[in-house]
Motif scaffolding. Structure first.
Motif, PDB file in Angstrom:
ATOM      1  N   SER A 204       0.830  -1.204   0.000  1.00 32.47           N
ATOM      2  CA  SER A 204       0.000   0.000   0.000  1.00 32.47           C
ATOM      3  C   SER A 204       0.863   1.251   0.000  1.00 32.47           C
TER       4      SER A 204
ATOM      5  N   ASP B 249      -0.756   3.989   1.416  1.00 31.94           N
ATOM      6  CA  ASP B 249      -1.598   4.774   2.313  1.00 31.94           C
ATOM      7  C   ASP B 249      -1.129   4.640   3.763  1.00 31.94           C
TER       8      ASP B 249
ATOM      9  N   HIS C 125      -1.977   1.923   6.766  1.00 33.34           N
ATOM     10  CA  HIS C 125      -1.067   0.785   6.835  1.00 33.34           C
ATOM     11  C   HIS C 125       0.317   1.078   7.396  1.00 33.34           C
TER      12      HIS C 125
ATOM     13  N   TYR D 165      -4.666   3.610  -1.825  1.00 30.92           N
ATOM     14  CA  TYR D 165      -4.574   2.158  -1.945  1.00 30.92           C
ATOM     15  C   TYR D 165      -5.915   1.603  -2.420  1.00 30.92           C
TER      16      TYR D 165
ATOM     17  N   ARG E 120       5.961   3.198   0.721  1.00 37.28           N
ATOM     18  CA  ARG E 120       5.023   2.094   0.573  1.00 37.28           C
ATOM     19  C   ARG E 120       5.080   1.218   1.809  1.00 37.28           C
TER      20      ARG E 120
ATOM     21  N   THR F 120       0.875  -4.645   3.656  1.00 31.88           N
ATOM     22  CA  THR F 120      -0.319  -4.742   4.495  1.00 31.88           C
ATOM     23  C   THR F 120      -0.328  -6.031   5.311  1.00 31.88           C
TER      24      THR F 120
END
Length: 419
Positions: free
Chosen positions: A61, A63, A67, A95, A298, A301
């Motif tokens: 992800s 976001d 995360h 994401y 990044r 997750t």
């Protein structure tokens, strides 16, 4: 730069030697633990194969709000200078369905046809900027002019500002904050001041475009907001993202293309003579000097194991995609990967614009600007030369964008021939 003996490896917030740093990191493996400016731990991913796999992995992800435990738990240092790049709400930090929703209104502006249609306007802008470059050189007592300010940075700025729909009265203000917001050696107070100025400028622009809509991306974003498909934050954040990405990447590409050609006259001759196409020059520049050195950030997750490299990343680890390192990987480009060579067979095998679903929307526009600007520049000023030794060029103080603060040049030759 001395090779590190252990991790984590602290990244230089002033980016004085990006490629020395990436060479040192590559020794540590396909990915290495680093410390970002401000003392935040992360991984720097340098192996191009691993970069590709992470870019397309469905469990990676962008976001932080969903995360990244360090962000969610409030563990980041107060006034962290990179905070804006995780809090901004755009396609670059979203994401899953949110990423697709934020990308959708932007796609029509960057289709192949729309980009091709911009060529005449770019050609006209290039011609005007070359005229102004000659005027600036004539006016300078020593004949030295900053090619980055007058040309390499100004062309992409004028192009993206028109696409977004900035009134000309706002051009300089927005360009100034874009020149500052990507600096990664800012103090907390400096970062806060720039963030506040960005918000003020975006508010002013939104007010203008609400009153005077046009055929531009800012109006498209406002229309999408009125349809309930973008939030109040996502409109100004997307405007900032478009301006920054469309400006910074292309400015750094043109910057390094010119510097590389001036410092490798044999390569310049290949292009000027037509033995190598200018598109090849653009691609080798993107490989050799990735305009985005590091993409932040990044997050897996879930715990993620890469079978090819044997690397394991824990859920929520911060990952930096090191495009500068990937472009010079010896396993892909050979032992001379650090050499600028427009005849290189692997020139186009780079990741400068990303990969897969995360491929840059503006990639073809950047390439078009390069294919138009570079031959025009060297045709108009065949005697162009650096006014300082290459090792005296000052890098941008940014681990994100890879370029120079300025490029002092002399146009050389008879000024009467510059017209």
């Amino acid at each position: 730069m001395p090779l590190p003996s252990r991790c984590p490896f602290p990244l230089d917030s002033g980016a004085a030697d990006i490629h020395g740093e990436t060479a040192a990191l590559r020794v540590l493996g396909p990915a290495a633990r680093v410390v970002l400016p401000g003392g935040v731990p992360a991984w720097s991913v340098t192996d191009p194969g691993l970069v590709r796999r992470l870019l397309v992995h469905p469990r990676v992800s962008k976001d932080a709000r969903l995360h990244w435990p360090a962000y969610l738990d409030g563990d980041l240092p107060s006034g962290w200078p990179l905070q804006i790049w995780i809090e901004i709400r755009t396609v670059q930090t979203a994401y899953g369905p949110d990423r697709r929703r934020l990308r959708r209104p932007l796609v029509p502006a960057f289709t192949a046809r729309r980009v091709r249609d911009l060529a005449p306007r770019i050609e006209e802008t290039v011609s005007e900027l070359l005229d102004r470059l000659a005027e600036a050189a004539r006016a300078a007592p020593d004949g030295i002019v900053d090619l980055r300010a007058h040309f390499a940075a100004r062309l992409p700025w004028l192009t993206v500002a028109a696409l977004v729909g900035l009134p000309e009265t706002m051009y300089d203000g927005f360009q100034a904050v874009n020149d500052s917001v990507f600096e990664t050696n800012l103090s907390a107070a400096q970062a806060a001041a720039i963030t506040a100025e960005v918000a003020r400028l975006c508010d002013d622009l939104i007010a203008v475009k609400t009153e005077h809509p046009g055929d531009d991306l800012a109006t498209t974003l406002l229309d999408t907001h009125r349809e309930g498909l973008l939030s109040d934050q996502e409109v100004p954040d997307s405007i900032l993202m478009l301006l920054g990405a469309g400006y910074g990447t292309t400015a750094c590409m043109l910057d390094h293309a010119v510097v590389n050609l001036l410092t490798h006259p044999d390569q310049l001759e290949l292009a000027v003579s037509g033995r190598v196409g200018w598109e090849q020059v653009v691609e080798e520049t993107l490989r050799h000097q990735a305009p985005v050195a590091n993409f932040i950030l990044r997050f897996p997750t879930e715990d993620l194991h890469d079978e090819t490299t044997g690397m394991t990343f824990a859920r929520g680890d911060a990952l930096v995609i090191n495009y500068a390192a990937a472009g010079r990987d010896p396993a892909v480009h050979g032992a001379d990967a650090g050499r600028f060579d427009v005849t290189r067979a692997t020139t186009r095998d780079h990741l400068a614009f990303g990969h897969g679903a995360h491929y840059c929307l503006g990639a073809e526009l950047a390439r078009l600007e390069g294919r138009i600007a570079l031959p025009a520049l060297f045709s108009r000023f065949p005697g162009l030369d650096l006014a300082v030794a290459p090792d005296r060029l000052t890098p941008l103080p940014s681990i994100i964008f890879n370029g120079h603060r300025e490029i002092p040049v002399r146009l050389e030759g008879n000024p009467d021939t510059w017209a």
